[in-house]
Scaffold this motif. Structure first.
Motif, short mmCIF file in Angstrom:
data_model
loop_
_atom_site.label_atom_id
_atom_site.label_comp_id
_atom_site.label_asym_id
_atom_site.label_seq_id
_atom_site.Cartn_x
_atom_site.Cartn_y
_atom_site.Cartn_z
N MET A 1 0.86 -1.11 -0.24
CA MET A 1 -0.10 0.48 0.03
C MET A 1 1.01 1.26 -0.12
O MET A 1 2.32 1.39 0.46
CB MET A 1 -0.50 -0.03 1.51
N THR A 2 0.94 1.92 -0.95
CA THR A 2 1.06 3.77 -0.67
C THR A 2 1.14 4.33 0.88
O THR A 2 0.04 4.33 1.40
CB THR A 2 0.88 4.82 -1.72
N GLN A 3 2.06 4.85 0.92
CA GLN A 3 2.56 4.98 2.58
C GLN A 3 2.00 6.43 2.50
O GLN A 3 1.44 7.40 1.66
CB GLN A 3 4.14 5.76 2.50
N PRO A 4 1.17 7.32 3.64
CA PRO A 4 -0.11 8.20 3.72
C PRO A 4 0.72 9.13 3.76
O PRO A 4 2.33 9.27 4.57
CB PRO A 4 -0.96 7.81 4.83
N LEU A 5 0.52 10.68 3.40
CA LEU A 5 0.60 11.47 3.36
C LEU A 5 0.28 11.78 5.34
O LEU A 5 -0.93 12.22 5.90
CB LEU A 5 0.48 12.87 2.97
N ARG A 6 1.49 12.41 5.75
CA ARG A 6 1.11 12.68 7.12
C ARG A 6 1.34 13.62 7.76
O ARG A 6 2.26 14.40 7.54
CB ARG A 6 2.14 11.37 8.31
N VAL A 7 0.40 14.10 8.20
CA VAL A 7 -0.04 16.02 8.80
C VAL A 7 0.08 16.02 9.83
O VAL A 7 -0.04 15.28 10.90
CB VAL A 7 -1.76 16.57 7.90
N ALA A 8 0.70 17.37 10.33
CA ALA A 8 0.88 18.07 11.38
C ALA A 8 -0.01 19.43 10.85
O ALA A 8 0.10 19.88 10.35
CB ALA A 8 2.26 18.13 12.45
N ILE A 9 -1.28 19.41 12.51
CA ILE A 9 -1.35 20.72 12.64
C ILE A 9 -1.43 21.86 13.51
O ILE A 9 -1.30 20.93 14.59
CB ILE A 9 -3.16 20.56 12.26
N ALA A 10 -1.22 22.91 13.15
CA ALA A 10 -0.85 24.03 14.49
C ALA A 10 -2.01 24.92 14.16
O ALA A 10 -2.12 25.65 13.60
CB ALA A 10 0.32 24.32 14.52
N GLY A 11 -3.05 24.81 15.09
CA GLY A 11 -3.57 25.72 15.53
C GLY A 11 -5.49 24.48 15.14
O GLY A 11 -5.58 23.60 13.77
N LEU A 12 -6.40 24.53 16.12
CA LEU A 12 -7.50 23.77 16.14
C LEU A 12 -9.00 24.66 16.40
O LEU A 12 -10.14 23.77 17.08
CB LEU A 12 -7.07 22.62 16.96
N GLY A 13 -8.38 26.10 15.95
CA GLY A 13 -9.65 26.55 16.20
C GLY A 13 -11.25 26.03 15.19
O GLY A 13 -11.30 25.27 14.43
N THR A 14 -11.68 26.90 14.43
CA THR A 14 -12.53 26.83 13.39
C THR A 14 -12.20 25.91 12.14
O THR A 14 -12.29 25.07 11.56
CB THR A 14 -13.84 27.42 13.06
N VAL A 15 -11.30 26.32 11.39
CA VAL A 15 -10.74 25.99 10.50
C VAL A 15 -10.01 24.87 10.42
O VAL A 15 -9.31 23.77 10.13
CB VAL A 15 -10.05 27.19 9.64
N GLY A 16 -9.39 24.38 12.04
CA GLY A 16 -8.20 23.95 12.30
C GLY A 16 -9.28 22.13 12.42
O GLY A 16 -8.90 21.14 11.60
#
Length: 429
Positions: A1-16
């Protein structure tokens, strides 16, 4: 299986939180379009215990947002903190230093530091993406950077702030004054408790400087944007514009030419038959005029968790596909540094509104100032007295140099006949 793109998110307001919801809801479709899964693996925000309507316990928590740039389990960092400097900028720098791609919705940071960050991304051979920084979910950046890439753009302009457009279109529909509608916009969440960033045109200017760089291949130059907001627009301006066949809109407009780069955010009278005259509510719309493609109109929701999250995830899909490309449609070294154009050399028509003392000789004084400055008057209208001994005088000029209008207003500065500052709005031609 193709490796996933791993994402880190800074800021968990309405958009996050919206980004997480979108990936949860459309994960399978996103994986098919991206060619591999996209997974959130780490997050950072100010309050770990806050209920955001999404389960964040499944992600690694990082107290220091800047440390996300060095998180070993992430391939790409999404910045939704906001602010032109501070943690957002530090996170961008740490992400590129660690060789990670970077996605942001932060127009202030891109407007002030975009060139530096574009160079850092190129040096690290990673992506810098900021579709969500302008017009929310409207793909105007992708449209300029990719769809219109073969065209020479003559000018780019549009409605870049939903708060201002909500206020102006509500004043237009209901005949209410600015302060009254602003209070409603604040109550509905369209305007902040301190609305100056929006109503004074700064937000729109950030976005305009980004669009101008993309459209003309010039270095970002936010400091050269001339900014006037809508704080001094009154109901009488809206009514007078309607009587003349126009609607009032706050427009950002940029053009590049032999005289330099022109960038301005300013209230305009927009002809009723122009598409922007019919953009109402908290909507954004951008027009780009290309020499082969003609007029392009991008329109849609300019803010909100859903539209903005959609733009963020669209950038993540591009990165998952390996579609990096230069942030400004060409390598940063190719961006031209252009001096600001002299606005006095621009030719156009103007709408001028004066609140004046109701006495003999006032109209003659205004007309003389126009005459002495070389301004040709197309129409002059005086409305009846207000209950405070004042009358409203409006002038529409023939086409001429803007310098002449500025000189006429300078001549009238300090006149005891004027009860307040004149209002100058440009007529979109």
């Amino acid at each position: 299986m193709t490796q996933p793109l791993r994402v880190a998110i800074a800021g968990l307001g309405t958009v996050g939180a919206g980004v997480i919801r979108l990936i949860d809801a459309n994960g399978e479709l996103i994986a098919r379009r991206a060619g591999r899964p996209i997974e959130v693996v780490a997050v950072s925000a100010r309050d770990r215990a806050k209920d955001r309507g999404v389960d964040i316990a499944r992600f690694a928590w990082v107290d220091d947002p800047v440390a996300l740039g060095r998180h070993e389990g992430a391939d790409v960092v999404v910045e939704l903190i906001g602010g032109s400097d501070g943690p957002a900028l530090a996170l961008a720098r740490s992400s590129f230093a660690a060789g990670k791609s970077f996605v942001t919705a932060n127009k202030a940071m891109i407007a002030h530091h975009g060139l530096e960050l574009a160079r850092a991304a190129e040096d690290a051979d990673v992506a810098l993406k900021f579709e969500a920084a302008v017009a929310g979910g409207v793909p105007v950046i992708k449209g300029l950077r990719e769809g219109a890439a073969a065209n020479e753009i003559a000018r780019v302009y549009g409605i870049l702030n939903g708060t201002c457009n909500f206020i102006l279109s509500r004043m237009e529909a209901e005949g209410r004054d600015f302060a009254d509608v602003l209070a409603e916009a604040q109550a509905k969440g369209f305007a902040e408790a301190d609305p100056s960033f929006d109503i004074d045109g700064v937000d729109a200017a950030h976005k305009l400087s980004i669009l101008a760089s993309l459209a003309f291949g010039t270095s970002p130059a936010f400091g050269d944007v001339a900014i006037t907001g809508i704080r001094h627009v009154i109901a009488a301006d809206i009514a007078e514009a309607a009587a003349l066949g126009y609607r009032v809109r706050l427009l950002g407009l940029a053009e590049a030419g032999a005289g330099g780069l022109f960038q301005r955010v300013h209230p305009h009278l927009v002809p009723i038959d122009h598409p922007l005259a019919h953009v109402t509510g908290a909507t954004n719309a951008v027009v780009a005029e290309g020499n082969f493609v003609g007029r392009l109109l991008f329109q849609g929701a300019g803010a909100g968790d859903g539209p903005t999250a959609s733009a963020v995830v669209a950038d993540l899909i591009d990165i998952a596909r390996g579609e990096f490309g230069p942030a400004y449609a060409m390598p940063s070294a190719s961006l031209a540094a252009q001096p600001p154009a002299d606005p006095g050399e621009r030719r156009g028509r103007a709408y001028l509104r004066f609140a004046v003392v109701d006495k003999v000789g006032v109209l003659a004084e205004i007309a003389a100032a126009m005459r002495d400055a070389g301004v040709s008057i197309e129409s002059l209208i005086q409305r009846g007295a207000t209950g405070e001994g004042e009358v409203i005088v409006t002038i529409v000029t023939h086409e001429g140099p803007e310098r002449c209008v500025a000189q006429a207003l300078d001549k009238l500065t300090g006149s005891p006949s004027l009860a307040g500052r004149p209002m100058w709005m440009h007529i979109l031609g």
